[in-house]
Design an enzyme around this catalytic site. Structure first.
Site, PDB file in Angstrom:
ATOM      1  CE  LYS A  45      -3.562  -0.056   2.731  1.00 29.02           C
ATOM      2  NZ  LYS A  45      -4.423   0.035   3.944  1.00 29.02           N
ATOM      3  CD  GLU A  52       9.154  -7.257   6.397  1.00 27.78           C
ATOM      4  OE1 GLU A  52       9.033  -7.626   7.576  1.00 27.78           O
ATOM      5  OE2 GLU A  52       8.576  -6.233   5.938  1.00 27.78           O
ATOM      6  N   GLY A  78      -4.868  -5.505   5.903  1.00 29.22           N
ATOM      7  CA  GLY A  78      -4.133  -6.469   5.090  1.00 29.22           C
ATOM      8  C   GLY A  78      -4.741  -7.850   5.086  1.00 29.22           C
ATOM      9  NE  ARG A  79      -6.275  -8.839  11.255  1.00 24.13           N
ATOM     10  CZ  ARG A  79      -5.725  -7.672  11.583  1.00 24.13           C
ATOM     11  NH1 ARG A  79      -4.676  -7.229  10.916  1.00 24.13           N
ATOM     12  NH2 ARG A  79      -6.208  -6.952  12.579  1.00 24.13           N
ATOM     13  CD  GLU A  97      -1.592  -9.169  11.388  1.00 25.26           C
ATOM     14  OE1 GLU A  97      -0.417  -9.573  11.301  1.00 25.26           O
ATOM     15  OE2 GLU A  97      -2.207  -8.649  10.437  1.00 25.26           O
ATOM     16  CG  HIS A 157      -1.296 -40.880   8.317  1.00 23.49           C
ATOM     17  ND1 HIS A 157      -1.207 -42.201   8.676  1.00 23.49           N
ATOM     18  CD2 HIS A 157      -2.407 -40.773   7.536  1.00 23.49           C
ATOM     19  CE1 HIS A 157      -2.200 -42.886   8.120  1.00 23.49           C
ATOM     20  NE2 HIS A 157      -2.949 -42.034   7.423  1.00 23.49           N
ATOM     21  CE  LYS A 173       6.521  -5.506   9.598  1.00 20.06           C
ATOM     22  NZ  LYS A 173       5.503  -4.904   8.706  1.00 20.06           N
TER      23      LYS A 173
END
Length: 549
Positions: A208, A214, A268-269, A354, A385, A513
């Site tokens: 954005k 990152e 964001g999510r 979050e 399993h 961060k």
């Protein structure tokens, strides 16, 4: 006005009193006592079916939970969200991911802006661009059609589109291969660049602000890689941006005409419905992307209008709250019995943890009770399993959400019946368990001595009484995937209202961060090392030494 502490409310205290009795119940007995338990404790909406009958609760439990939802203002907060009120208090923002999937013509004005009109203007831009790429009209700088799309983002800018593209792979364009890079670890980018050709690759840089550390490091690496064989004038044919920072996008070399904006009221999510979903629209086409949005909108309308007692997200949230708050269940396992939903548990980890991994209320007070459980999981039958042993016989009780499609989107004989058989059998096994007497009865037919039988009984006994939900759909289609994601979004919202936390900020992401920026400068020698604790100082010294080997 400050909301009273959750534990001080009359409805919470009634639930505490009720829970003292409910903890003694067994699911076997609850089913034996009520032949209508299944139809009473199921609900359907927007093409989804929820069976929550395999939870340690009854009609009284549900009524008490509904009383709590009313007392905590779930209906009022829901209406405030849909109306565009600034319910994200710490950032003074509206929360309008639901507006991203409103049909054209629906009007919602927030701060003087017609949100619906703005959303559909961006969607029209997405349609025009994705149609050109998919048809081959948009080519790379040498005239070749695009064959690979690399989405560079992090968090919701990666988890959402990656999960959806995988889930809808049956609908994908046969020429386009989708790749996703999110980790600042160069091994992630290196593995993708090894697979693609710069002449036929399109990069989506999803940030954005266009300054996310990152994402921009990965984007710059991709840019440098591309420019080894092409001039800067070719960048605009191979890089597009999902951003709002026009100046930074232009400085990078991306044509602002190929910038797809979204808004600060999109977390964001919750952003896969926005231009962050550009990779999805490229993969499956704008028609199926529109169906995906429509499925979510159908679930939105159900959540917005259905009475609480018939409201699927509300009921799913209340069951989860009951298990977490009153039965002491500290985690939730997501078990999709569909390989194409392999990234869905990871997607829900961010959505839930979050959003509701908070220890203070919207008023800044301690919540005073446990909040969000740890969310984790894996596809069935692989999960069976791996970690199902712990879920069946471990010391902790972990609720499970089973998710399955009644019909496959493949035509391979024999597989789907076996898959569903495992899914339904596991939910039954977690509910019923296996008593010591049942184990003895089985072992008596194996020519074992009484002593051998008794030695084996504790190891083969299953306590059962382990709660689970089962969510079914007809097939994993774009609209039903949209509805499924929206179901969990609204479940998360309801639980946030119950705890009175702000589900739409994420300050806990920021501290690491900030510290990382300082340590990065120390590692690269840009600044002198600061005085850290002895562990951090020691790790920095080791890393600097390794760089000179």
């Amino acid at each position: 006005m400050r909301q009273p502490a959750l534990s001080a409310t009359a409805s919470f205290q009634a639930l505490e009193s009720h829970a003292a009795t409910a903890r003694q119940w067994t699911l076997r007995d609850l089913f034996a006592q009520d032949a209508q338990r299944f139809p009473k404790l199921t609900v359907d909406a927007a093409g989804l079916f929820l069976d929550y009958s395999k939870n340690r609760l009854d009609a009284t439990t549900v009524e008490l939970l509904l009383d709590l939802a009313r007392e905590r203002g779930v209906e009022q907060q829901r209406d405030a969200m849909f109306a565009g009120e600034k319910i994200n208090l710490t950032e003074q923002r509206a929360v309008l991911h639901t507006a991203l999937r409103m049909p054209r013509g629906n009007k919602l004005v927030v701060d003087g802006q017609d949100v619906g009109r703005d959303v559909h203007a961006v969607l029209d831009h997405i349609k025009d661009f994705t149609d050109r790429v998919r048809s081959g009209a948009w080519t790379g700088h040498t005239g070749k059609a695009i064959t690979d799309v690399v989405n560079i983002g992090i968090g919701g800018s990666d988890l959402g589109p990656k999960m959806v593209c995988l889930a809808l792979r049956s609908y994908a364009h046969p020429r386009l291969k989708m790749h996703f890079v999110s980790n600042v670890d160069g091994h992630d980018m290196d593995a993708v660049l090894d697979q693609v050709n710069p002449e036929t690759t399109l990069f989506i840089v999803a940030s954005k602000t266009f300054v996310t550390a990152e994402t921009m490091l990965n984007a710059q690496t991709a840019r440098n890689w591309f420019l080894r064989g092409a001039g800067e004038d070719a960048l605009a044919r191979h890089f597009v941006a999902v951003s709002t920072n026009t100046d930074a996008v232009k400085a990078f070399g991306i044509d602002p005409a190929n910038m797809f904006p979204f808004w600060d009221w999109v977390g964001g999510r919750y952003s896969v419905w926005s231009s962050i979903g550009l990779a999805v629209a490229l993969s499956v086409g704008f028609g199926y992307f529109s169906d995906f949005l429509a499925g979510a909108h159908a679930l939105d309308e159900h959540f917005r209008t259905a009475p609480l007692a018939e409201n699927m997200p509300v009921l799913l949230a209340l069951v989860g709250f009951w298990n977490r708050q009153f039965l002491g269940c500290g985690s939730l396992s997501i078990a999709p019995y569909h390989q194409d939903l392999s990234r869905f548990p990871a997607y829900l980890q961010q959505l839930d943890m979050e959003s509701n991994g908070k220890r203070v209320t919207r008023d800044g007070a301690d919540v005073g009770v446990p909040t969000c459980p740890v969310v984790w999981g894996e596809c069935g039958t692989n999960a069976q399993h791996a970690y199902f042993q712990l879920l069946h016989q471990g010391t902790d009780v972990t609720p499970i959400d089973f998710i399955a499609a009644l019909r496959a989107t493949h035509d391979l004989a024999g597989h789907h019946d076996a898959l569903l058989a495992n899914c339904f059998a596991q939910s039954e096994a977690f509910m019923t368990g296996k008593t010591a007497d049942e184990v003895r009865a089985d072992l008596r037919g194996q020519n074992l001595s009484a002593e051998q039988i008794e030695a084996l009984v504790p190891h083969k006994t299953f306590p059962g009484n382990r709660p689970s939900n089962t969510i079914l759909m007809d097939q994993l289609t774009p609209p039903l995937l949209g509805a499924l994601i929206a179901l969990y979004e609204h479940k998360t919202f309801v639980q946030g209202v119950l705890w009175n936390v702000n589900s739409f900020d994420q300050w806990g992401v920021e501290l690491g961060k900030v510290l990382a920026k300082n340590i990065h400068a120390e590692l690269t020698g840009e600044i002198a090392p600061e005085r850290h604790d002895s562990s951090t100082n020691g790790l920095i010294v080791m890393a600097k030494a390794a760089q000179h080997l």
